[in-house]
Write a protein that holds these residues in place. Structure first.
Motif: not given
Length: 71
Positions: A21-28, A33-38, A64-68
């Motif tokens: 909820a109200a969380v986007d890619f950039n929040s994680f 660096d443009g990716v979400i690590s484990k 970002q594409q995978e997270f979407s």
């Protein structure tokens, strides 16, 4: 069967009001660096659970594409 489980997990994730909820890619992407690590994914238990399924290229990071796929 695996596809059904993945689909059910994504439906559950999308229908839940709390996890993203109200969380986007950039929040994680805490370090920007443009990716979400484990380790960055640890901020959300459901994201941790789905991480390997969402990481379609198997590089240990979510683009970002995978997270979407969960948005």
């Amino acid at each position: 069967m695996k596809t059904v489980n993945k689909t059910l997990a994504l439906v559950a994730l999308l229908s839940s009001s709390a996890p993203f909820a109200a969380v986007d890619f950039n929040s994680f992407d805490a370090d920007g660096d443009g990716v979400i690590s484990k380790s960055e994914a640890q901020a959300n238990a459901q994201l941790v659970q789905l991480f390997d399924k969402l990481d379609t290229d198997g590089n240990g990071e979510l683009s970002q594409q995978e997270f979407s796929k969960v948005q």
